[in-house]
Design a protein around this motif. Structure first.
Motif, mmCIF file in Angstrom:
data_model
loop_
_atom_site.group_PDB
_atom_site.id
_atom_site.type_symbol
_atom_site.label_atom_id
_atom_site.label_comp_id
_atom_site.label_asym_id
_atom_site.label_seq_id
_atom_site.Cartn_x
_atom_site.Cartn_y
_atom_site.Cartn_z
ATOM 1 N N GLY A 4 0.813 -1.212 0.000
ATOM 2 C CA GLY A 4 0.000 0.000 0.000
ATOM 3 C C GLY A 4 0.845 1.260 0.000
ATOM 4 O O GLY A 4 0.571 2.213 -0.726
ATOM 5 N N LYS A 5 1.909 1.259 0.814
ATOM 6 C CA LYS A 5 2.793 2.424 0.869
ATOM 7 C C LYS A 5 3.518 2.605 -0.467
ATOM 8 O O LYS A 5 3.649 3.718 -0.965
ATOM 9 C CB LYS A 5 3.795 2.271 2.006
ATOM 10 N N VAL A 6 3.973 1.503 -1.054
ATOM 11 C CA VAL A 6 4.632 1.563 -2.361
ATOM 12 C C VAL A 6 3.661 2.112 -3.402
ATOM 13 O O VAL A 6 4.029 2.936 -4.234
ATOM 14 C CB VAL A 6 5.157 0.166 -2.779
ATOM 15 N N PHE A 7 2.403 1.663 -3.338
ATOM 16 C CA PHE A 7 1.379 2.136 -4.276
ATOM 17 C C PHE A 7 1.228 3.650 -4.188
ATOM 18 O O PHE A 7 1.225 4.337 -5.216
ATOM 19 C CB PHE A 7 0.049 1.438 -3.996
ATOM 20 N N ILE A 8 1.134 4.188 -2.983
ATOM 21 C CA ILE A 8 0.969 5.634 -2.795
ATOM 22 C C ILE A 8 2.189 6.385 -3.328
ATOM 23 O O ILE A 8 2.056 7.398 -4.014
ATOM 24 C CB ILE A 8 0.720 5.982 -1.314
ATOM 25 N N GLU A 9 3.394 5.872 -3.046
ATOM 26 C CA GLU A 9 4.610 6.531 -3.528
ATOM 27 C C GLU A 9 4.668 6.530 -5.057
ATOM 28 O O GLU A 9 5.013 7.542 -5.664
ATOM 29 C CB GLU A 9 5.849 5.845 -2.950
ATOM 30 N N LEU A 10 4.333 5.401 -5.660
ATOM 31 C CA LEU A 10 4.379 5.325 -7.126
ATOM 32 C C LEU A 10 3.232 6.110 -7.761
ATOM 33 O O LEU A 10 3.388 6.662 -8.838
ATOM 34 C CB LEU A 10 4.381 3.870 -7.580
ATOM 35 N N TYR A 15 5.052 9.803 -13.866
ATOM 36 C CA TYR A 15 5.231 8.793 -14.915
ATOM 37 C C TYR A 15 4.621 7.453 -14.513
ATOM 38 O O TYR A 15 3.937 6.810 -15.305
ATOM 39 C CB TYR A 15 6.710 8.615 -15.252
ATOM 40 N N SER A 16 4.851 7.051 -13.273
ATOM 41 C CA SER A 16 4.296 5.780 -12.805
ATOM 42 C C SER A 16 2.772 5.808 -12.809
ATOM 43 O O SER A 16 2.130 4.845 -13.228
ATOM 44 C CB SER A 16 4.805 5.450 -11.398
ATOM 45 N N SER A 17 2.202 6.922 -12.352
ATOM 46 C CA SER A 17 0.735 7.010 -12.321
ATOM 47 C C SER A 17 0.155 7.025 -13.735
ATOM 48 O O SER A 17 -0.884 6.438 -13.995
ATOM 49 C CB SER A 17 0.263 8.223 -11.520
ATOM 50 N N ALA A 18 0.843 7.669 -14.668
ATOM 51 C CA ALA A 18 0.382 7.678 -16.064
ATOM 52 C C ALA A 18 0.442 6.269 -16.655
ATOM 53 O O ALA A 18 -0.478 5.843 -17.370
ATOM 54 C CB ALA A 18 1.221 8.642 -16.896
ATOM 55 N N ILE A 19 1.503 5.537 -16.349
ATOM 56 C CA ILE A 19 1.632 4.165 -16.833
ATOM 57 C C ILE A 19 0.540 3.284 -16.233
ATOM 58 O O ILE A 19 -0.097 2.505 -16.940
ATOM 59 C CB ILE A 19 3.046 3.609 -16.527
ATOM 60 N N MET A 20 0.292 3.422 -14.921
ATOM 61 C CA MET A 20 -0.778 2.634 -14.287
ATOM 62 C C MET A 20 -2.138 2.988 -14.881
ATOM 63 O O MET A 20 -2.963 2.109 -15.116
ATOM 64 C CB MET A 20 -0.779 2.836 -12.771
#
Length: 115
Positions: A4-10, A15-20
Motif C-alpha cells: 500500500g505504501k509503495v502504491f501511494i509513492e508510485l 510517470y508511474s501514475s500515467a503508466i498505471m
C-alpha cells in the motif's frame, strides 16, 4: 515496505501514475507507453521495472518476432484502492487482479468439451 505504501509513492510519481492509468485501460508495450504518454523510453523501462517489482503491473503477454526481438505487454493489477484513516493511522487496501489466472481460467473454459 508494504504494498500500500509503495502504491501511494508510485501513484505520486507522474510517470508511474500515467503508466498505471493507461495499462488499467488496455495492455501496452513499453514502446506504446513511450509514444502515447510521451515518456522517454529509458524512463518507461525503469518505471515498468519498479511497478512490476511492486506487483502493481503484470506482464500479460510476450511476443517474439522472427528477428528475435521481444516485446512485452503489461496491465495494471490494481482493481480498486481504498485509503482509510482511523485513530491517527493511515491504512491502504488494494484489490488486485491477476491476469495470468484469468488467462488460465479462460483457456480451461474454452478447452472444456461441449456436452
Amino acid at each position: 515496505m508494504d504494498n500500500g505504501k509503495v502504491f501511494i509513492e508510485l501513484l505520486a510519481d507522474k510517470y508511474s501514475s500515467a503508466i498505471m492509468a493507461l495499462t488499467s485501460q488496455k495492455e501496452c508495450s513499453a514502446l506504446q507507453l513511450n509514444q502515447e504518454l510521451n515518456i522517454p523510453l529509458s524512463t518507461v523501462y525503469r518505471k515498468l521495472k519498479l511497478l512490476e517489482n511492486a506487483n502493481l503491473i503484470q506482464n500479460v503477454k510476450t511476443i517474439t518476432d522472427l528477428s528475435g526481438n521481444v516485446e512485452k505487454y503489461y496491465r495494471c493489477t490494481i482493481h480498486e484502492a481504498r485509503v482509510g484513516f482511523h485513530d491517527g493511522k493511515v491504512s491502504i487496501s488494494l484489490d488486485t487482479l491477476d491476469y495470468k489466472d484469468k488467462f488460465v481460467r479462460i483457456w480451461k473454459r474454452l478447452s472444456k468439451p461441449e456436452g
